[in-house]
Design a protein around this motif. Structure first.
Motif, PDB file in Angstrom:
ATOM      1  N   ILE A  17       0.813  -1.213   0.000  1.00 56.77           N
ATOM      2  CA  ILE A  17       0.000   0.000   0.000  1.00 56.77           C
ATOM      3  C   ILE A  17       0.849   1.267   0.000  1.00 56.77           C
ATOM      4  O   ILE A  17       0.602   2.197  -0.778  1.00 56.77           O
ATOM      5  CB  ILE A  17      -0.959   0.003   1.215  1.00 56.77           C
TER       6      ILE A  17
ATOM      7  N   PHE B 240      -6.712   5.343  -0.732  1.00 54.27           N
ATOM      8  CA  PHE B 240      -5.900   4.562   0.204  1.00 54.27           C
ATOM      9  C   PHE B 240      -6.491   4.537   1.610  1.00 54.27           C
ATOM     10  O   PHE B 240      -6.310   3.564   2.339  1.00 54.27           O
ATOM     11  CB  PHE B 240      -4.460   5.084   0.209  1.00 54.27           C
TER      12      PHE B 240
ATOM     13  N   ARG C 212      -9.020   1.774   1.487  1.00 51.71           N
ATOM     14  CA  ARG C 212      -8.382   0.453   1.469  1.00 51.71           C
ATOM     15  C   ARG C 212      -7.891   0.029   2.850  1.00 51.71           C
ATOM     16  O   ARG C 212      -7.964  -1.141   3.216  1.00 51.71           O
ATOM     17  CB  ARG C 212      -7.180   0.463   0.519  1.00 51.71           C
ATOM     18  N   THR C 213      -7.343   0.985   3.592  1.00 45.97           N
ATOM     19  CA  THR C 213      -6.674   0.629   4.848  1.00 45.97           C
ATOM     20  C   THR C 213      -7.455   1.004   6.091  1.00 45.97           C
ATOM     21  O   THR C 213      -7.133   0.547   7.180  1.00 45.97           O
ATOM     22  CB  THR C 213      -5.294   1.306   4.922  1.00 45.97           C
TER      23      THR C 213
END
Length: 407
Positions: free
Chosen positions: A150, A184, A187-188
């Motif tokens: 990532i 991002f 995603r995280t």
């Protein structure tokens, strides 16, 4: 790149084996020597036997770039590669790095080391204005994405946004960095602390570039507070520098003093002469352009010129000319202003606007020296340069000089 025979020989020597020891009871010493010197090709059965005795996978011996060679290459490149303020010296280094990586580009296997080499090659090629960096960048991003790396993927998103920034597409760059940040974060859930600081720093720069100083200041202060809370020093000098300069523009002397003090403390902590010089450069600019204390500015400039001599002259030539002009030493001021050059790696409207003052000061000097032709010439240059820039104090000053000179 090593041949099959050279790879076998290198691995044998690394493991401290003689030809006889590696040959064992299935190969002769003479045949192995021929293979190592590329005078004979081993059968697949012999190759499997050699790989087994070397404790490596047979495919590694057959790869265009074996794992060991790939790792050694990356280790050498990482020792050379640095991400710092772009300079002529760094450009020379980047050209050399790109030259070293280029022969491997089309033969890199699908693994982390390859992605990192492709990324470094793309960055170096882009900054040195060489063609063919786009494909390797896309390949690096593909590998990082498939390996679920990532932070590395986020770095490439930031790099793309800052490419738009260097081309002065500020609004587009801001949209890109904000979109990437959202991707991002989704995603995280929570961004890695260092990656959060990256996004805060670059988004703050881009907000200021489009003239949104409130959001720029908010993000800067959030990032500084976050750094203190997490006890992180990552990007802290850049954040203090940006915050200090923003305070200068806002006429906030208390905040300016606070951030320059922090910057100097950090310079002492890291023993960085460059950070000390930058802290002084902000103070000198404030003294010259905002409070017009030319003697104090000149004294601080001289202190820095004694310490840094020619290597930091680009930080002080313009300010030295302004200080001398303010003290009425016109010919000396003109000489220093002529030494100033606009650094080609400056792209932020703040930096560009500040440096565009040079021709306005030259215009005022020529006007006082009675050379109206050169006065008008330099006032016009400054006016044309500053007109596309946002409404900052530099723009007001330059346009006022143009009116005075052409009146």
């Amino acid at each position: 790149m090593a041949t099959l025979g050279e790879r076998i020989k290198d691995l044998r020597k690394q493991k401290g084996l003689t030809l006889q020891a590696l040959a064992g009871d299935q190969l002769t010493k003479g045949m192995l020597s021929l293979i190592e010197n590329n005078k004979a090709n081993p059968s697949m059965e012999s190759l499997s036997y050699i790989a087994e005795r070397l404790a490596v996978d047979r495919n590694e011996l057959l790869e265009d770039i074996p794992t060991n060679e790939l790792r050694n290459l990356l280790e050498k490149i990482e020792q050379l590669y640095t991400q710092e303020m772009i300079s002529d010296e760094l450009i020379v280094k980047y050209k050399e790095i790109a030259r070293k990586i280029k022969p491997y580009i089309d033969k890199l296997p699908f693994r982390y080391e390859s992605a990192r080499l492709l990324e470094i090659y793309s960055r170096c090629s882009y900054h040195t204005k060489q063609d063919g960096w786009q494909g390797p960048l896309e390949k690096a991003e593909e590998i990082y994405e498939n390996l679920h790396m990532i932070n590395q993927s986020a770095d490439l998103h930031i790099f793309r946004a800052m490419m738009a920034f260097t081309e002065h597409r500020y609004s587009e760059a801001l949209d890109m960095i904000q979109a990437s940040r959202s991707v991002f974060k989704e995603r995280t859930g929570i961004l890695d602390p260092l990656k959060k600081l990256d996004f805060d720093y670059y988004e703050s720069i881009l907000y200021s570039a489009v003239g949104d100083t409130d959001n720029s200041k908010r993000l800067m202060e959030d990032a500084i507070d976050f750094s203190k809370k997490k006890q992180l020093f990552y990007r802290i000098d850049a954040l203090y520098r940006l915050a200090g300069f923003q305070a200068v523009l806002n006429g906030d002397r208390a905040s300016k003093d606070h951030y320059i003090s922090k910057l100097r403390l950090f310079a002492d902590f890291t023993d960085s002469k460059e950070i000390k010089a930058i802290a002084d450069a902000i103070e000198i600019h404030y003294l010259n352009s905002f409070v017009h204390d030319y003697k104090a500015a000149d004294a601080l400039i001289e202190k820095n010129l004694e310490k840094h001599q020619e290597d930091k002259i680009f930080l002080f030539a313009l300010e030295k000319g302004k200080a001398l002009y303010g003290m009425g030493r016109l010919e000396e001021a003109l000489g220093w202003l002529k030494k100033h050059t606009l650094w080609e790696f400056l792209h932020h409207p703040y930096d560009l606007s500040m440096h565009y003052e040079k021709d306005a000061y030259m215009a005022m000097i020529y006007m006082k020296l009675g050379n109206s032709e050169l006065a008008v010439k330099h006032a016009t240059i400054a006016k044309n340069l500053i007109e596309p820039m946002p409404d900052l104090p530099y723009k007001t000053f330059i346009l006022d000089v143009y009116k005075q000179v052409t009146a």
